[in-house]
Enzyme design. Structure first.
Site, mmCIF file in Angstrom:
data_model
loop_
_atom_site.group_PDB
_atom_site.id
_atom_site.type_symbol
_atom_site.label_atom_id
_atom_site.label_comp_id
_atom_site.label_asym_id
_atom_site.label_seq_id
_atom_site.Cartn_x
_atom_site.Cartn_y
_atom_site.Cartn_z
ATOM 1 N N PRO A 35 0.838 -1.200 0.000
ATOM 2 C CA PRO A 35 0.000 0.000 0.000
ATOM 3 C C PRO A 35 0.875 1.253 0.000
ATOM 4 C CG PRO A 35 -0.506 -1.413 1.890
ATOM 5 C CD PRO A 35 0.739 -1.923 1.276
ATOM 6 N N GLU A 36 0.815 2.000 -1.080
ATOM 7 C CA GLU A 36 1.510 3.282 -1.149
ATOM 8 C C GLU A 36 0.451 4.366 -0.959
ATOM 9 O OE1 GLU A 36 4.227 3.534 -4.508
ATOM 10 O OE2 GLU A 36 4.321 1.362 -4.653
ATOM 11 N N HIS B 53 -3.849 -14.494 10.689
ATOM 12 C CA HIS B 53 -3.188 -13.194 10.639
ATOM 13 C C HIS B 53 -4.104 -12.004 10.909
ATOM 14 C CE1 HIS B 53 0.159 -15.475 9.274
ATOM 15 N NE2 HIS B 53 -0.382 -15.763 8.116
ATOM 16 N N ARG C 288 2.395 -10.328 7.092
ATOM 17 C CA ARG C 288 3.830 -10.127 7.273
ATOM 18 C C ARG C 288 4.196 -9.229 8.439
ATOM 19 N NH1 ARG C 288 5.542 -9.574 1.110
ATOM 20 N NH2 ARG C 288 7.638 -9.540 1.915
#
Length: 287
Positions: free
Chosen positions: A2-3, A106, A124
């Site tokens: 995600p930018e 997660h 992650r």
DNA sequence: AAGAGGCCCTGATAGC
DNA sequence: TGCTATCAGGGCCTCT
């Protein structure tokens, strides 16, 4: 992944759904993120009312009505999922960005409102949640960051001064948040392609024209990406749910060995590594 | 001080 | 079939 554009889309969607709502309960299902979620984090957020949802760079900010904040970073793999309560008082799954299927493995944080809940999932664990007491503390979190690419501070004067005597390639600076905050690897590649600049070119060797192009195309690429709902890659299993479509507009990213998209250019897109990040560029038109 | 490099983390994929 | 290696990349850290 995600930018700035992806976080902006999440901000917009989230804002519509939770603005002015009161947090009823926070459930932490996994405290292990980049920073461990502290023991009383859930109690700090309980009963807070969301004033608005904002964004700075790649950071998502829940602004509470009592002037405190929750700072959220999605790292590389963070996603936010919205679960609605139906008439039967059951939560039904709809996704909000990227994956339409509610992951269970997660999941880290669950924030419950009266009629819906949001779930933060991050395989992650590069993302984080942080409670921020006041505006001063919030600003201190951003003090080391450069201007946003869409702001007026990201201008020719700033670039020329910053690049003076910088013996390092321009690609590294575009993804360096101290120089400009919000651009990540994918958009940096696209910006340099449109600017016709070789990613290996030293920043100090850039001409005024180069700098003008970088500024212009940074804004063009990011605004266009926001318009298209961001980029969704490596998510091919999606059937429904909101996905971005900017990946269809990639000129160089993931296009190694293919012909340059420009009609009269005989170039081939090359893939190299610059400071351990994959870098894609046309070997002819990017000089 | 600037720049180079490494580390964190898990899932997908490639290769044997 | 199952193992290992590699890659993905945002941010932060250390070393020179």
């Amino acid at each position: 992944m995600p930018e700035l554009p992806e976080v902006e889309i999440i901000k917009q969607n989230l804002s519509k759904k939770i603005k002015y709502k009161k947090i009823q309960e926070v459930i932490i299902t996994n405290r292990n993120l980049r920073f461990k979620i502290p023991p009383k984090f859930d109690l700090l957020l309980k009963n807070k009312v969301i004033g608005k949802v904002t964004r700075f760079s790649k950071y998502l900010i829940l602004n509470f009505s009592d002037k405190s904040f929750c700072l959220i970073h999605l790292g590389m793999s963070g996603t936010i999922h919205l679960i609605k309560k139906n008439n039967l008082n059951q939560f039904t799954n709809t996704s909000f960005y990227n994956s339409p299927i509610l992951p269970i493995k997660h999941n880290h944080v669950e924030i419950k409102f009266k009629d819906l809940k949001i779930i933060y999932n991050d395989p992650r664990r590069f993302g984080f949640f942080k409670y921020i007491k006041n505006e001063k503390e919030l600003l201190s979190k951003f003090s080391h960051l450069g201007p946003e690419p869409l702001s007026k501070k990201f201008n020719l004067k700033y670039l020329l001064k910053y690049f003076l005597s910088k013996k390092k390639n321009i690609k590294s600076f575009l993804i360096d948040q101290k120089f400009v905050s919000g651009i990540g690897n994918i958009y940096a590649n696209e910006i340099l392609f449109l600017s016709k600049i070789n990613p290996n070119k030293y920043a100090m060797k850039l001409s005024k024209k180069d700098c003008r192009r970088i500024i212009f195309f940074s804004k063009v690429v990011l605004l266009n990406a926001i318009k298209k709902g961001g980029s969704s890659i490596r998510d091919f299993k999606s059937i429904s749910g909101k996905r971005g479509s900017y990946q269809k507009e990639f000129n160089v990213y993931l296009r190694q060995d293919l012909n340059c998209i420009k009609k009269k250019c005989p170039g081939i897109i090359k893939k190299i590594f610059i400071s351990n990040r994959s870098t894609f560029f046309c070997n002819v038109c990017q000089k």
